[in-house]
Write a protein that holds these residues in place. Sequence first.
Motif, mmCIF file in Angstrom:
data_model
loop_
_atom_site.group_PDB
_atom_site.id
_atom_site.type_symbol
_atom_site.label_atom_id
_atom_site.label_comp_id
_atom_site.label_asym_id
_atom_site.label_seq_id
_atom_site.Cartn_x
_atom_site.Cartn_y
_atom_site.Cartn_z
ATOM 1 N N ARG A 97 0.455 4.203 -3.056
ATOM 2 C CA ARG A 97 0.045 5.596 -2.795
ATOM 3 C C ARG A 97 0.806 6.599 -3.655
ATOM 4 N NH1 ARG A 97 -0.589 3.392 2.556
ATOM 5 N NH2 ARG A 97 -2.809 3.475 3.086
ATOM 6 N N GLU A 110 0.815 -1.217 0.000
ATOM 7 C CA GLU A 110 0.000 0.000 0.000
ATOM 8 C C GLU A 110 0.847 1.265 0.000
ATOM 9 O OE1 GLU A 110 -2.561 -3.281 0.893
ATOM 10 O OE2 GLU A 110 -0.629 -2.694 1.775
ATOM 11 N N GLY A 157 -4.875 -2.703 -4.405
ATOM 12 C CA GLY A 157 -4.007 -3.631 -3.681
ATOM 13 C C GLY A 157 -4.527 -5.056 -3.754
ATOM 14 N N GLU A 193 -6.018 7.701 -2.499
ATOM 15 C CA GLU A 193 -6.245 6.877 -1.301
ATOM 16 C C GLU A 193 -7.492 6.009 -1.403
ATOM 17 O OE1 GLU A 193 -5.251 5.119 2.133
ATOM 18 O OE2 GLU A 193 -4.029 6.668 1.163
ATOM 19 N N ILE A 243 -6.799 2.614 -3.052
ATOM 20 C CA ILE A 243 -5.695 1.770 -2.598
ATOM 21 C C ILE A 243 -6.152 0.356 -2.242
ATOM 22 C CG2 ILE A 243 -3.900 1.459 -0.830
ATOM 23 C CD1 ILE A 243 -3.311 3.663 -2.911
ATOM 24 N N GLN A 244 -7.238 0.230 -1.507
ATOM 25 C CA GLN A 244 -7.694 -1.094 -1.078
ATOM 26 C C GLN A 244 -8.020 -1.981 -2.270
ATOM 27 O OE1 GLN A 244 -8.029 -2.417 2.263
ATOM 28 N NE2 GLN A 244 -8.109 -4.232 0.964
#
Length: 208
Positions: free
Chosen positions: A56, A52, A68, A61, A64-65
């Motif tokens: 970035r 992560e 990822g 932001e 990101i989840q």
Amino acid sequence: MTSRALTVGFDLDMTLIDSRPGIKATYQALSAETGTYIDAELAVTRLGPPLEQELRYWFPEERIQDVGDRYREIYPTHAVAPTPAMPGAREAVAAVRAHGGRAIVVTAKHEPNAKLHLAHLGIEADAVIGWLWAEAKAVALREHEASVYVGDHTGDVRGARTAGALSVAVATGPCDAAELRAAGADVVLGELTEFPAWLDAHAARERG
């Protein structure tokens, strides 16, 4: 020597495996799929911290989840086959076993992907613990009573010191020998090929 059996922890990326080719390929695939530019050549010069942190640099932001998760999903397809063992990796693990010890892997990498790498390369660890970075690595090192932790990053040095383990650093990753010493490494080796001889000497000192 203490009554406690020898347990040595190893970091994975740039300690046991040269993960740069595979990670580069995965970033390139992720870039093509998302339409977002990622400088994969640059990204592989700063391996160590969690995924992560790198993402970035390239994604907002709120993405990101999901990004990822997608990276980890496509990682086995692109990263496992082209990733070689670092010079001396198998011999380092064998050296621990030769002293009657256990070799564990403690890494920030997604644990299932870490296990895929080790299986592909035929490196057998007694335990593999993923998702831990820097000081958080101390949780696993303490749990497994590791007295030595081997890594290539200043974050690995901090993890070892937090756990009360001897920090053995190898200058094969993004941090050079001077940085590793400044971070508090107890021992700095040029590469993992030097580890078996160091362990022999260390074991002899421990026996007194």
